[in-house]
Design a protein around this motif. Sequence first.
Motif, PDB file in Angstrom:
ATOM      1  N   PHE A  18      -3.872  10.411  -2.579  1.00 13.41           N
ATOM      2  CA  PHE A  18      -4.674   9.220  -2.882  1.00 13.41           C
ATOM      3  C   PHE A  18      -4.079   7.999  -2.180  1.00 13.41           C
ATOM      4  O   PHE A  18      -2.881   7.734  -2.292  1.00 13.41           O
ATOM      5  CB  PHE A  18      -4.705   8.969  -4.391  1.00 13.41           C
ATOM      6  CG  PHE A  18      -5.306  10.085  -5.186  1.00 13.41           C
ATOM      7  CD1 PHE A  18      -6.676  10.280  -5.213  1.00 13.41           C
ATOM      8  CD2 PHE A  18      -4.499  10.955  -5.906  1.00 13.41           C
ATOM      9  CE1 PHE A  18      -7.240  11.317  -5.951  1.00 13.41           C
ATOM     10  CE2 PHE A  18      -5.042  11.995  -6.654  1.00 13.41           C
ATOM     11  CZ  PHE A  18      -6.422  12.173  -6.663  1.00 13.41           C
ATOM     12  N   GLU A  19      -4.904   7.254  -1.476  1.00 13.11           N
ATOM     13  CA  GLU A  19      -4.465   6.033  -0.808  1.00 13.11           C
ATOM     14  C   GLU A  19      -4.715   4.850  -1.726  1.00 13.11           C
ATOM     15  O   GLU A  19      -5.846   4.610  -2.158  1.00 13.11           O
ATOM     16  CB  GLU A  19      -5.215   5.843   0.510  1.00 13.11           C
ATOM     17  CG  GLU A  19      -4.908   6.925   1.536  1.00 13.11           C
ATOM     18  CD  GLU A  19      -5.561   6.639   2.879  1.00 13.11           C
ATOM     19  OE1 GLU A  19      -5.690   5.447   3.229  1.00 13.11           O
ATOM     20  OE2 GLU A  19      -5.944   7.595   3.557  1.00 13.11           O
TER      21      GLU A  19
ATOM     22  N   VAL B 111      -4.099   4.000 -11.734  1.00 13.79           N
ATOM     23  CA  VAL B 111      -3.084   3.037 -11.308  1.00 13.79           C
ATOM     24  C   VAL B 111      -3.369   1.732 -12.043  1.00 13.79           C
ATOM     25  O   VAL B 111      -4.455   1.157 -11.891  1.00 13.79           O
ATOM     26  CB  VAL B 111      -3.123   2.808  -9.786  1.00 13.79           C
ATOM     27  CG1 VAL B 111      -2.000   1.856  -9.370  1.00 13.79           C
ATOM     28  CG2 VAL B 111      -3.001   4.135  -9.036  1.00 13.79           C
ATOM     29  N   THR B 112      -2.421   1.276 -12.859  1.00 13.21           N
ATOM     30  CA  THR B 112      -2.629   0.055 -13.626  1.00 13.21           C
ATOM     31  C   THR B 112      -1.575  -0.979 -13.240  1.00 13.21           C
ATOM     32  O   THR B 112      -0.405  -0.645 -13.026  1.00 13.21           O
ATOM     33  CB  THR B 112      -2.551   0.309 -15.137  1.00 13.21           C
ATOM     34  OG1 THR B 112      -1.216   0.714 -15.478  1.00 13.21           O
ATOM     35  CG2 THR B 112      -3.514   1.411 -15.550  1.00 13.21           C
TER      36      THR B 112
ATOM     37  N   THR C 202      -9.079   3.927 -10.892  1.00  7.05           N
ATOM     38  CA  THR C 202      -9.090   5.357 -11.192  1.00  7.05           C
ATOM     39  C   THR C 202      -9.532   6.139  -9.965  1.00  7.05           C
ATOM     40  O   THR C 202     -10.515   5.774  -9.297  1.00  7.05           O
ATOM     41  CB  THR C 202     -10.036   5.657 -12.368  1.00  7.05           C
ATOM     42  OG1 THR C 202      -9.596   4.929 -13.524  1.00  7.05           O
ATOM     43  CG2 THR C 202     -10.032   7.147 -12.693  1.00  7.05           C
ATOM     44  N   TYR C 203      -8.786   7.190  -9.677  1.00  6.15           N
ATOM     45  CA  TYR C 203      -9.082   8.067  -8.544  1.00  6.15           C
ATOM     46  C   TYR C 203      -9.216   9.488  -9.076  1.00  6.15           C
ATOM     47  O   TYR C 203      -8.491   9.902  -9.985  1.00  6.15           O
ATOM     48  CB  TYR C 203      -7.963   8.027  -7.505  1.00  6.15           C
ATOM     49  CG  TYR C 203      -7.604   6.650  -6.997  1.00  6.15           C
ATOM     50  CD1 TYR C 203      -8.085   6.188  -5.771  1.00  6.15           C
ATOM     51  CD2 TYR C 203      -6.759   5.814  -7.739  1.00  6.15           C
ATOM     52  CE1 TYR C 203      -7.745   4.925  -5.301  1.00  6.15           C
ATOM     53  CE2 TYR C 203      -6.420   4.543  -7.275  1.00  6.15           C
ATOM     54  CZ  TYR C 203      -6.914   4.119  -6.058  1.00  6.15           C
ATOM     55  OH  TYR C 203      -6.587   2.863  -5.596  1.00  6.15           O
TER      56      TYR C 203
ATOM     57  N   SER D 163       0.840  -1.203   0.000  1.00  2.42           N
ATOM     58  CA  SER D 163       0.000   0.000   0.000  1.00  2.42           C
ATOM     59  C   SER D 163       0.871   1.247   0.000  1.00  2.42           C
ATOM     60  O   SER D 163       1.995   1.238   0.510  1.00  2.42           O
ATOM     61  CB  SER D 163      -0.929   0.009   1.214  1.00  2.42           C
ATOM     62  OG  SER D 163      -0.188   0.038   2.415  1.00  2.42           O
ATOM     63  N   PHE D 164       0.320   2.305  -0.585  1.00  5.64           N
ATOM     64  CA  PHE D 164       1.083   3.554  -0.644  1.00  5.64           C
ATOM     65  C   PHE D 164       0.145   4.733  -0.811  1.00  5.64           C
ATOM     66  O   PHE D 164      -1.033   4.580  -1.174  1.00  5.64           O
ATOM     67  CB  PHE D 164       2.104   3.521  -1.784  1.00  5.64           C
ATOM     68  CG  PHE D 164       1.523   3.366  -3.160  1.00  5.64           C
ATOM     69  CD1 PHE D 164       1.233   4.471  -3.944  1.00  5.64           C
ATOM     70  CD2 PHE D 164       1.277   2.101  -3.682  1.00  5.64           C
ATOM     71  CE1 PHE D 164       0.706   4.333  -5.224  1.00  5.64           C
ATOM     72  CE2 PHE D 164       0.757   1.950  -4.964  1.00  5.64           C
ATOM     73  CZ  PHE D 164       0.466   3.066  -5.733  1.00  5.64           C
ATOM     74  N   ILE D 165       0.694   5.907  -0.555  1.00  6.23           N
ATOM     75  CA  ILE D 165       0.019   7.167  -0.840  1.00  6.23           C
ATOM     76  C   ILE D 165       0.671   7.773  -2.073  1.00  6.23           C
ATOM     77  O   ILE D 165       1.899   7.750  -2.228  1.00  6.23           O
ATOM     78  CB  ILE D 165       0.130   8.135   0.355  1.00  6.23           C
ATOM     79  CG1 ILE D 165      -0.734   7.638   1.523  1.00  6.23           C
ATOM     80  CG2 ILE D 165      -0.277   9.546  -0.041  1.00  6.23           C
ATOM     81  CD1 ILE D 165      -0.534   8.426   2.800  1.00  6.23           C
TER      82      ILE D 165
END
Length: 640
Positions: free
Chosen positions: A636-637, A619-620, A627-628, A578-580
Motif C-alpha cells: 500500500f502506498e 492509517v490514522t 483505509t486501504y 510518504s511510505f509503502i
Amino acid sequence: MQEHLQRWTLQADGIVWDITQDRAIPHEDHLEMSGKKVSVIVRYGVNQDGKLVLSRKVIWPTLRTIPNDTHGSLIRDFELETMPVIWINGKPSKNEKPLRVEYNGRIRIQSIEENGMLIERSIFPSTDSKSVLEKIMISNTSDQFISVKISSSTSGASVKGVSGIYLIAVTHDAAGEYSLGPQESCQFGIRISAKHLKEKDEELDVCKEERKRTWLIEDIKQKLRLETPNPVLNRMFEFAKLRTAESIFETKNGPMHGPGGGRYYAAIWTNDQVEYAGPLFPYLGYKLGNEATLNALRLFTSFMGPDYQPIPSSIIAEGIDIWEGAGDRGDAAMYAYGAVLFALSSGDSKVASELWPAIVWSLNYCDRQKNRDGVIASDSDELEGRFPSGSANLSTSCLAYAAYEYGAHLARELGHDQYAKQYVCLAKELYDAIEKYFGANVEGFDTYRYYDGNEILRSWICSPLVMGIEKRKSGTIKALLSSRLWSENGLVTQAGDTTFWDRSTLYALRGMLIVGETEAATAYLLSYSSRRLLGNHVPYAVEAFPEGNQRHLSAESALYCRIVTEGMFGLQPTGLTSFICTPRMPDGWDHMALRSIQALGREFDLIVNRQGAGIELIVTDADGSMTYEGAIGTAFEVRK
C-alpha cells in the motif's frame, strides 16, 4: 526448531523467574541496564546451596582511563561481599536464598533469610548521574522483634585517568539501627558512584531516581507500541525498544549511542549506530536517540575528504580518536544505507539536506570501490576478519544497492533529479552484478556465495532478502533454515561452526518477512523471542557466542525492532512524508497494530485487519484516517 527451557514467565509489566518452582538449579544469568552517564551489568542467580549470587559490573563511559582506547571506560566490579553488609540481630546476613527475580526495566530480587527476614533488592542505573542505585526493603516475617543494621559506607578507590583522579564510592542512606516488629519493614538505598576529583558530589534520593527510571521506561513503552495476539512478541518488542534507547551516553562530543557489553562505550560504529540503530529512532520518536544518530552521522563527515580515503570503522573515546583495525569494512556502504534511511524517516527536510552531501560522498566512494565485476570491494565486513570475506563480500554490495535505491527517493524529494536518475541506474547495475558475481549453488542450495571462492554456507546470505532482492529467495530461505545454518540459537555464522551472532539471525527474520515468507518467518521469530525473553539468558537479543558470552549489545535490540517495523509491517520510506506499507500478518492472526509511530513528519498508527481472503490497512493520524483494502501481500502506498 528445537525446544528450549522456559525458565521465566510473563507478568503484568515484565517477566518473572519463580525460583521456588524451578528444579534446574543452580543457575546464573546477566543483563545490562544503562543511563546517560553509567551502565551496569548485573550478574545474578542461585548457587548449588540455594544462596544468592549477585555482582555488579559498573561502567562509567566518560571517566576515561589510560590508555584512552575503545575500551578505556572506568570499570569496576562490585561483588555481594564488597557491598555494605546487612546485620540481623548482631550477625552479618550471609544466607539470602532467592525466591523470585522480576525484570521490568529494573531488576528486583526477593530473598528469604533463615531468621525470617524477607529482603527485596531493586537495582537500576540513574537516568542522568554517574550512579547505580540499589533500593533494599527488609521485612520481618517472623513473630519476634528483630534488629537490623547496615555496615558503614565504603570510600571505594581512587584511580588515575586521562583527566586526573577519579573517586569511586559505595554509600548508603540507612538511618542507624532499625528495630522491626512482626510484619514491619524498613527501607534504604545503596549508591555506587564515581566522579572526577574536582567534581562536586551529588545528593541523590534512591526513590526519586527510581521514579525517573520508571518515567523513562514508560515514555519508551508508550511510543511505537506493538499489538499482536502473541504476548511474548509484544513484550520482547517492548523490552527491545528500551535496550536500544537507554544505551545513549552524554559525552564531550555530544550524545553517543553505544553498544555496551562492558567494552563499547562513548564511541560509535558505522554498523551498530548508523546501519542498525539509527534508522529505528525516527519511528520510536525518542528525541535523544534522534540526536545521538544525527551526532554520529555528523562526526563521520569529518573523515569524508576529497581524496576518498576510507572512513574509520569507529570513532572512539568520546569522539577524540578513531579505530580502523579491520581496514575498510564496507563502512561507506553502511553509512550511506543508515544515513539515507534516517534522513527519509526523519521527515525533516533540514536534516535530509544536511545529510545529503555525506550520502553522496559515501555512494561516490562505493562507486569508486567497484571491482571489474561491478560489485563493491572492501577489506572485510562487520565481523572484522573473524571469518573470511574475500576482497568483495555480499553484505557490502547489498547495503550499497539499497542505499542507491533509497538515495534515489531522497534525491527526488530534495529536487536532485539528476542524482535520482543516476542512482536508479547504479542500483540496477549493482543488482545485476550481485546476481552474476555472488549467485551460486552452495552445498546444494540455489543461493549466494559470500565471496569469490566461498564454498560453505554463510549466515549473511540473508542480506539480499532484506534489501528486497528475491531472485534466489526460495533457495536462500531453504539454506537459512537448513540444519547446516539454523541452530537452537538461530543462525550460526558459517555452516559446520558453532559460533553465532544474533545480528545475522535478526537480519534473516526481517528479510524473510520482507519477501513474503510470512508463516515460516513468524514461527521462527516466535520461537527465537520465547528463547531470548523467557529462556536461560534473558531478556534481550544478544551479540555473539562464544565471543562476548552473549552480551546484551544495544543495537541488536534495534535490529529486533526492525523485524517488526520493516518486516512485519513492511515499512519503506519513499519520501519525507510518504511510505509503502506491506503488512505480513500470519494466517492465525485477525489483527495487528503498530501505534504511536513518530516518523515521516507525523505521529500515526497502522492497524491491520483480516478481511476475508484479503486485508484492510487503516492509517490514522491527527488529520483523520485512511483505509486501504487489498490482497495479502499488497504494497500500500501512503502519502500525507
